[in-house]
Design a protein around this motif. Structure first.
Motif, PDB file in Angstrom:
ATOM      1  N   ARG A 215       0.859  -1.129  -0.183  1.00 21.24           N
ATOM      2  CA  ARG A 215       0.488  -0.482   0.041  1.00 21.24           C
ATOM      3  C   ARG A 215       0.717   1.355  -0.163  1.00 21.24           C
ATOM      4  NH1 ARG A 215      -5.048  -2.044  -1.118  1.00 21.24           N
ATOM      5  NH2 ARG A 215      -5.554  -3.702  -0.088  1.00 21.24           N
ATOM      6  N   ILE A 216       0.451   2.118  -1.455  1.00 22.17           N
ATOM      7  CA  ILE A 216       1.266   3.267  -1.024  1.00 22.17           C
ATOM      8  C   ILE A 216       0.281   4.821  -0.267  1.00 22.17           C
ATOM      9  CG2 ILE A 216       2.574   4.636  -2.489  1.00 22.17           C
ATOM     10  CD1 ILE A 216       3.272   1.558  -2.238  1.00 22.17           C
ATOM     11  N   ALA A 217       1.266   5.407   0.178  1.00 27.33           N
ATOM     12  CA  ALA A 217       0.868   6.819   0.724  1.00 27.33           C
ATOM     13  C   ALA A 217       0.149   7.894  -0.290  1.00 27.33           C
ATOM     14  CB  ALA A 217       2.017   7.562   1.309  1.00 27.33           C
ATOM     15  N   PRO A 218      -0.998   8.314  -0.145  1.00 25.75           N
ATOM     16  CA  PRO A 218      -0.814   9.280  -0.897  1.00 25.75           C
ATOM     17  C   PRO A 218      -0.574  10.279  -1.701  1.00 25.75           C
ATOM     18  CG  PRO A 218      -2.698   9.038   1.214  1.00 25.75           C
ATOM     19  CD  PRO A 218      -1.834   8.079   0.998  1.00 25.75           C
ATOM     20  N   GLY A 219      -0.125  10.811  -2.803  1.00 19.36           N
ATOM     21  CA  GLY A 219       0.552  10.721  -2.949  1.00 19.36           C
ATOM     22  C   GLY A 219       1.771  10.455  -4.328  1.00 19.36           C
ATOM     23  N   GLN A 220       2.503   9.251  -4.122  1.00 18.70           N
ATOM     24  CA  GLN A 220       3.021   8.453  -4.898  1.00 18.70           C
ATOM     25  C   GLN A 220       2.260   8.210  -5.498  1.00 18.70           C
ATOM     26  OE1 GLN A 220       5.816   6.095  -2.134  1.00 18.70           O
ATOM     27  NE2 GLN A 220       7.569   6.583  -3.836  1.00 18.70           N
ATOM     28  N   GLN A 221       3.268   8.175  -7.405  1.00 19.86           N
ATOM     29  CA  GLN A 221       2.985   7.632  -8.176  1.00 19.86           C
ATOM     30  C   GLN A 221       3.485   5.884  -7.747  1.00 19.86           C
ATOM     31  OE1 GLN A 221       1.052   9.130 -10.815  1.00 19.86           O
ATOM     32  NE2 GLN A 221       1.098  10.285  -9.421  1.00 19.86           N
ATOM     33  N   SER A 222       2.286   5.241  -8.461  1.00 15.07           N
ATOM     34  CA  SER A 222       2.941   3.106  -8.538  1.00 15.07           C
ATOM     35  C   SER A 222       3.627   3.450  -9.014  1.00 15.07           C
ATOM     36  CB  SER A 222       1.127   2.830  -8.684  1.00 15.07           C
ATOM     37  OG  SER A 222       0.799   3.484  -9.371  1.00 15.07           O
ATOM     38  N   GLY A 223       3.698   3.148 -10.129  1.00 12.57           N
ATOM     39  CA  GLY A 223       5.126   3.343 -11.445  1.00 12.57           C
ATOM     40  C   GLY A 223       6.313   4.100 -10.238  1.00 12.57           C
ATOM     41  N   GLU A 224       6.549   4.787  -9.541  1.00  7.82           N
ATOM     42  CA  GLU A 224       7.489   4.953  -8.600  1.00  7.82           C
ATOM     43  C   GLU A 224       8.027   4.336  -7.275  1.00  7.82           C
ATOM     44  OE1 GLU A 224       8.467   9.003  -5.598  1.00  7.82           O
ATOM     45  OE2 GLU A 224       8.160   9.130  -7.533  1.00  7.82           O
ATOM     46  N   ALA A 225       6.907   3.799  -7.218  1.00  5.58           N
ATOM     47  CA  ALA A 225       6.820   3.167  -6.054  1.00  5.58           C
ATOM     48  C   ALA A 225       7.454   1.425  -5.939  1.00  5.58           C
ATOM     49  CB  ALA A 225       5.657   3.113  -5.056  1.00  5.58           C
TER      50      ALA A 225
END
Length: 467
Positions: free
Chosen positions: A338-348
């Motif tokens: 799960r990725i924090a709001p504001g970070q793009q999933s591709g970057e994650a």
């Protein structure tokens, strides 16, 4: 009517009576849907999802207010493969009224093991004030909240209202909404709306409504670790040869710090104020067993709403019952981040991939495939539609609305915003902390259900009077 005005008492009373009188029919309709095992995952029978879509379409047609109702499918990505069937209905706005799009999904998670359920997962069962069953809350109750709210509106103001309506009931949300982008492109004109209600979220508790204003993104994938060309005798080679299980355990352990917080460089967090939420409340709602502590640092809701989390949700390895004295050559696991709001999933995903490749122990071969990604979302709360829904919720529940984040993900919302940038997004739902969505003994609190239906009926009635 403006968003700052309360609903006319006679309209509020009539809608309240209509919703209450309709509850037996609504619960019966919901029960019929729950009995259909519409699991959208690839390993399950897709005919059940088609049966569910047809049943939902029948309910929508039965309302008698839509110009068109269809069951539609779109292709997945650039492939010719069709996604699961969705229901789409439209009604044009008249006399300058807005158009509202109502979203929910009719597919469900796999039930898991029957022995973990107190009653059969696909046999809806009322115990106390809750209805139990897979999909009873997530999200077939969301489907019926739309159906019942429109019924109440029709019974109160008649079928000749001016509000524009679109209903979109998806069939593969639980399997990553893989045809969602193509579905939007295929039906862009029919789905265009001034306000979009996504009925697939939580409430603060059974007495307090909530509007979801923040959602984490997600990255999920299969991680395969290989150390041997074939299995070998653990007595003959153990101690000198690294087996895949050892390598996998060592690699997975690098994803977290000692306190359980995420240790992957490049995954970001977001700073945001959160309501008070105690360790005791967390223990009760999450079901922590005695002696187990929470993980991470900082305010508890900040950890859930605004920080990354990594979970191993599945593993392919020999079972305990079938264990033999061999060194496993290959192990696969399913990782959900799960990725924090504001970070793009591709970057994650890039950060996770880099970390796993760099930390493979003993030179183990690491492969990552079957990747799904979705961005998080932060709701713009400055629009008039937020004020409208807050007024409706407060009147229906008799309690002030809590603006809350959710640790889960609804990645298609970011796609909706991209395609319809001027639409106002409202994320609502019928769940509460006791729902146990995705888990055994999933349930719907019937009081919450009734209040959620009334909230939406009030919202529709108010928008029908708004120019």
């Amino acid at each position: 009517m403006t968003s700052t005005e309360t609903t006319r008492p006679e309209l509020l009373g009539a809608l309240r009576d209509a919703v209450q009188a309709g509850m037996p029919t609504t619960i019966a309709d919901l029960s019929r849907l729950v009995r259909i095992p519409s699991v959208s995952w690839a390993a399950f029978d897709p005919t059940h999802v088609s049966e569910s879509a047809d049943a939902v379409a029948g309910l929508v047609r039965g309302l008698g207010v839509f110009d068109t109702v269809e069951v539609s499918r779109a292709t997945i990505g650039d492939t010719p493969t069709l996604g699961q069937p969705a229901v789409l209905a439209t009604r044009a706005a008249r006399n300058g009224r807005p158009t509202i799009l109502l979203y929910a999904h009719h597919d469900v998670q796999p039930p898991g093991h029957d022995e973990d359920w107190e009653s059969s997962p696909f046999e809806p069962t009322v115990r106390g004030d809750r209805l139990y069953g897979r999909g009873a809350a997530d999200d077939k109750a969301g489907v019926l909240s739309h159906i019942a709210a429109i019924r109440a509106l029709v019974e109160t103001v008649g079928s000749d209202f001016d509000l524009g309506l679109a209903v979109f009931i998806e069939g593969e949300e639980e399997f990553g909404s893989r045809s969602f982008s193509n579905f939007l492109a295929k039906h862009r004109r029919e789905l265009a709306a001034d306000v979009i209600v996504v009925a697939d979220s939580d409430n603060w508790d059974i007495h307090t409504p909530a509007l979801t204003v923040g959602l984490r993104g997600n990255v999920t994938f299969r991680l395969t670790v290989r150390t041997l060309e074939h299995a070998s005798h653990s007595g003959m080679y153990g101690g000198a040869v690294p087996d895949a299980m050892l390598a996998t355990i060592r690699l997975l352990a690098t994803l977290h710090n000692e306190d359980g917080s995420v240790a992957v460089e490049g995954l970001t967090s977001r700073e945001a104020d959160t309501p008070d939420y105690s360790e005791e409340k967390l223990r009760h709602e999450a079901g922590l067993v005695e002696g187990v502590t929470s993980i991470g640092s900082g305010p508890i809701l900040g950890r859930i709403w605004s920080k990354p989390a990594i979970t191993v949700t599945g593993i392919d390895a020999p079972t305990v019952a079938n264990a033999s004295n061999t060194l496993a050559p290959v192990v696969s696991v399913r990782i959900s981040a799960r990725i924090a709001p504001g970070q793009q999933s591709g970057e994650a995903f890039a950060a996770l991939e880099k970390h796993l490749l760099a930390n493979a122990p003993f030179g183990a071969q690491v492969e990552i495939d079957d990747v799904d990604q979705g961005n998080g979302f932060l709701v713009d709360t400055s629009g008039w539609a937020v004020s409208e829904v807050k007024t409706a919720m407060t009147e229906a529940w008799g309690a002030e609305v809590v603006e809350m984040g959710v640790g889960g993900s609804i990645p298609f919302i970011a796609e909706l915003v991209s395609v319809f940038p001027t639409a106002q997004i409202l994320v609502t739902g019928v769940e509460d902390p006791g729902t146990r969505a995705h888990s055994p003994n999933e349930s719907l609190h019937l009081g919450v259900f009734q209040r959620a239906i009334l909230s939406e009926a009030l919202l529709l009635a108010r928008l029908n009077e708004r120019s």
